[in-house]
Enzyme design. Structure first.
Site, PDB file in Angstrom:
ATOM      1  N   ARG A 122      -4.739   2.994 -16.017  1.00  0.00           N
ATOM      2  CA  ARG A 122      -4.803   3.765 -14.773  1.00  0.00           C
ATOM      3  C   ARG A 122      -5.383   5.178 -14.940  1.00  0.00           C
ATOM      4  NH1 ARG A 122      -1.513   5.089 -11.632  1.00  0.00           N
ATOM      5  NH2 ARG A 122      -2.600   4.365  -9.782  1.00  0.00           N
ATOM      6  N   CYS A 138     -11.781   4.394 -29.053  1.00  0.00           N
ATOM      7  CA  CYS A 138     -12.985   5.202 -29.265  1.00  0.00           C
ATOM      8  C   CYS A 138     -13.728   5.461 -27.960  1.00  0.00           C
ATOM      9  CB  CYS A 138     -13.877   4.496 -30.261  1.00  0.00           C
ATOM     10  SG  CYS A 138     -12.992   4.259 -31.792  1.00  0.00           S
ATOM     11  N   GLY A 173       0.753  -1.246   0.000  1.00  0.00           N
ATOM     12  CA  GLY A 173       0.000   0.000   0.000  1.00  0.00           C
ATOM     13  C   GLY A 173       0.783   1.296   0.000  1.00  0.00           C
ATOM     14  N   TYR A 188       0.761  -2.123 -12.265  1.00  0.00           N
ATOM     15  CA  TYR A 188      -0.626  -2.072 -12.721  1.00  0.00           C
ATOM     16  C   TYR A 188      -0.727  -1.467 -14.121  1.00  0.00           C
ATOM     17  CZ  TYR A 188      -0.980  -2.892  -7.729  1.00  0.00           C
ATOM     18  OH  TYR A 188      -0.806  -3.399  -6.464  1.00  0.00           O
ATOM     19  N   TYR A 238      -8.700   5.432 -12.760  1.00  0.00           N
ATOM     20  CA  TYR A 238      -8.520   6.083 -11.447  1.00  0.00           C
ATOM     21  C   TYR A 238      -8.197   7.570 -11.574  1.00  0.00           C
ATOM     22  CZ  TYR A 238      -7.263   1.157 -10.602  1.00  0.00           C
ATOM     23  OH  TYR A 238      -7.218  -0.209 -10.571  1.00  0.00           O
ATOM     24  N   GLU A 295       3.737  -6.945   1.819  1.00  0.00           N
ATOM     25  CA  GLU A 295       3.325  -7.258   0.447  1.00  0.00           C
ATOM     26  C   GLU A 295       3.383  -6.029  -0.463  1.00  0.00           C
ATOM     27  OE1 GLU A 295      -0.691  -8.655   0.915  1.00  0.00           O
ATOM     28  OE2 GLU A 295      -0.090 -10.518   1.890  1.00  0.00           O
ATOM     29  N   PRO A 296       4.544  -5.396  -0.593  1.00  0.00           N
ATOM     30  CA  PRO A 296       4.589  -4.210  -1.453  1.00  0.00           C
ATOM     31  C   PRO A 296       4.517  -4.594  -2.926  1.00  0.00           C
ATOM     32  CG  PRO A 296       6.803  -4.787  -0.769  1.00  0.00           C
ATOM     33  CD  PRO A 296       5.873  -5.754  -0.062  1.00  0.00           C
ATOM     34  N   GLY A 297       3.789  -3.838  -3.695  1.00  0.00           N
ATOM     35  CA  GLY A 297       3.739  -4.059  -5.142  1.00  0.00           C
ATOM     36  C   GLY A 297       4.243  -2.817  -5.855  1.00  0.00           C
TER      37      GLY A 297
HETATM   38  N1  LLP Z   1      -1.623  -7.049  -0.804  1.00  0.00           N
HETATM   39  C1  LLP Z   1      -2.918  -7.137  -1.149  1.00  0.00           C
HETATM   40  C2  LLP Z   1      -3.776  -8.080  -0.436  1.00  0.00           C
HETATM   41  C3  LLP Z   1      -3.431  -6.307  -2.171  1.00  0.00           C
HETATM   42  O1  LLP Z   1      -4.710  -6.396  -2.491  1.00  0.00           O
HETATM   43  C4  LLP Z   1      -2.568  -5.415  -2.837  1.00  0.00           C
HETATM   44  C5  LLP Z   1      -3.066  -4.549  -3.923  1.00  0.00           C
HETATM   45  C6  LLP Z   1      -1.220  -5.377  -2.471  1.00  0.00           C
HETATM   46  C7  LLP Z   1      -0.778  -6.204  -1.434  1.00  0.00           C
HETATM   47  C8  LLP Z   1      -0.210  -4.475  -3.126  1.00  0.00           C
HETATM   48  O2  LLP Z   1      -0.507  -3.143  -2.932  1.00  0.00           O
HETATM   49  P1  LLP Z   1       0.521  -2.010  -3.388  1.00  0.00           P
HETATM   50  O3  LLP Z   1       1.757  -2.149  -2.527  1.00  0.00           O
HETATM   51  O4  LLP Z   1       0.833  -2.218  -4.823  1.00  0.00           O
HETATM   52  O5  LLP Z   1      -0.208  -0.756  -3.164  1.00  0.00           O
HETATM   53  N2  LLP Z   1      -4.788  -1.312  -9.916  1.00  0.00           N
HETATM   54  C9  LLP Z   1      -4.670  -0.306  -8.880  1.00  0.00           C
HETATM   55  C10 LLP Z   1      -4.095  -0.864  -7.600  1.00  0.00           C
HETATM   56  C11 LLP Z   1      -4.844  -2.045  -7.065  1.00  0.00           C
HETATM   57  C12 LLP Z   1      -4.211  -2.623  -5.818  1.00  0.00           C
HETATM   58  C13 LLP Z   1      -4.842  -3.924  -5.465  1.00  0.00           C
HETATM   59  N3  LLP Z   1      -4.274  -4.564  -4.329  1.00  0.00           N
HETATM   60  C14 LLP Z   1      -3.849   0.857  -9.403  1.00  0.00           C
HETATM   61  O6  LLP Z   1      -3.422   0.836 -10.546  1.00  0.00           O
HETATM   62  O7  LLP Z   1      -3.661   1.838  -8.676  1.00  0.00           O
END
Ligand code: LLP
Length: 422
Positions: free
Chosen positions: A312, A344, A239, A373, A316, A273-275
């Site tokens: 995105r 379109c 997050g 994403y 968003y 769980e960083p993404g």
């Molecule tokens: N853990 C869980 C359970 C999650 O659902 C998520 C993201 C993460 C970790 C990783 O979160 P992060 O560190 O990336 O913020 N498509 C959207 C973001 C959707 C996130 C969904 N869950 C965007 O493009 O902003």
């Protein structure tokens, strides 16, 4: 800091001029930097120094095998949310005991695949899911290690569509009911509760919601322990936001410090769980200007990438910085225009009324911060190809996913008998 920088007037990815990749691959394409991925992973793990931490990269942000393998090579585990992501993680060589499985709708075959692989834990998001995991584990003669994902009812103060920790969101089990669910788990022969999990949302730009959620989590651990329930692990989700423009976001070090203060003394293994933080600024989408169009009240830069490639901005209202591959001279001519794709829909807009250096048809642009994403959310809308993904590593680059063409899609379509030609 990322490794997409101008050198001698053109944009490079590490030690490769992006113009070289444009020539080799054609536009649009995604380009990822190994050095940036590595740097972000290291910055995050260093922020957690001294904590018993396991960083489980959230594969949903970018699930390309080469990206997963790069991070696994640095010691990362992964967080997966589907059987498909589990398959990718295992194919990329992530050890099963570093895989966490989250998600609200896991099916029996997915649960079965995860248990057979022997993953670290399944994060449980509802009571029916708990019952199904027990049944599947019983059928396999196994015990399922689970964490209960709590919904702490905290507003992450981010975009509505990526908030996950409020009581009205579909995620997790209401935090006030965790005792009940733990008690219920104790009666299930094939379930072992190993911990609690949470994830309150994505692109958080303040640490305050994390502080509130950690407080709730810490209280729950103490409370459960006084009732004799041993909580060994806390999965704190992902997050942390990244800078898409020049707005301020929390430093990973400050986040690490907060974790240390609020949860460091609980004697729990901590999972993260960083993404986006790892991969967001490690990727760009390279596109070319097709036309410059003068509208009645606006000018448009029409590019060859579209909302199907990077959703995105449409979904968003996200803003991604857009820069030309050829560095504009200081004080050179400027223009103001909307940067739009060919799809379109009016929502197919990457930037509105952007002031930028004067462009011409054929100029290449980089849409920045597109590593998370981006490619994973692409579709073939308007019968467009799925664009290639390229990874750079020092002076080397490689296509890590080929273009998936319209012909590839057509190969999956069948005409029913009644429409076949005689
Ligand atoms: N853990 C869980 C359970 C999650 O659902 C998520 C993201 C993460 C970790 C990783 O979160 P992060 O560190 O990336 O913020 N498509 C959207 C973001 C959707 C996130 C969904 N869950 C965007 O493009 O902003």
């Amino acid at each position: 800091m990322d490794h997409f920088q101008y050198r001698n007037g053109t944009l490079w990815a590490e030690d490769v001029a992006l113009s070289t990749i444009v020539e080799a691959v054609g536009t649009p394409f995604y380009c990822y930097s190994t050095a940036t991925l590595t740097r972000h992973y290291n910055v995050f793990t260093e922020a957690l120094a001294g904590l018993p931490a396991l960083v489980c990269y959230s594969v949903k942000a970018n699930s390309n095998l080469a990206v997963i393998k790069t991070l696994a090579g640095l010691g990362a585990g992964v967080d997966v949310v589907s059987g498909g992501e589990l398959m990718r993680a295992m194919r990329a060589g992530v050890p099963a005991d570093r895989i966490v499985f989250s998600g609200v709708g896991k099916t029996a075959p997915e649960i079965s695949a995860a248990l057979e692989a022997g993953i670290l834990q399944i994060n449980i998001e509802s009571e029916p899911e708990l019952a199904l995991v027990n049944d599947v584990a019983a059928r396999l003669g196994l015990t399922a290690p689970i964490a209960i994902r709590i919904n702490p009812d905290i507003d992450a103060d981010t975009h509505d569509k990526i908030s996950t920790g409020r009581s009205e969101d579909k995620f997790g089990i209401e935090w006030t009911r965790v005792h009940e669910v733990v008690t219920r788990s104790a009666g299930l022969d094939h379930i072992q509760v190993v911990g609690l999990a949470m994830h309150i949302g994505s692109q958080l730009t303040s640490l305050d919601p994390f502080r509130d959620a950690f407080q709730r989590l810490s209280g729950l651990v103490t409370d459960l322990r006084t009732r004799g329930v041993e909580i060994q692990r806390l999965d704190l989700g992902g997050g942390l936001g990244i800078p898409y423009d020049d707005s301020a976001v929390p430093e990973p070090a400050a986040y690490g410090q907060l974790v240390r203060e609020m949860l460091g003394d609980l004697d729990c293994r901590l999972l993260f769980e960083p993404g986006r933080l790892i991969v967001g600024n490690a990727g760009i989408l390279v596109t070319k200007v097709v036309y410059l169009k003068e509208g009645a009240t606006r000018n448009f830069v029409i590019v060859d990438a579209a909302m199907n490639d990077l959703l995105r901005p449409s979904l968003y209202d996200a803003r991604h910085e857009i820069v030309p591959l050829v560095e504009p001279p200081p004080g050179g001519p400027e223009m103001a225009a909307d940067v739009v794709g060919p799809v379109c829909e009016t929502g197919d807009t990457f930037a509105t009324e952007l002031t930028m250096a004067q462009l011409e048809a054929g100029d290449a642009l980089a849409i920045r911060s597109a590593g998370a994403y981006g490619a994973v959310m692409a579709s073939s809308y308007n019968s467009r190809a799925l664009v290639p993904e390229v990874m750079v590593n020092g002076e080397d680059f490689a296509v890590i996913r080929r273009r998936i063409t319209t012909q590839d899609y057509l190969d999956y379509e069948d005409m029913p008998d009644w429409l076949e030609e005689e």
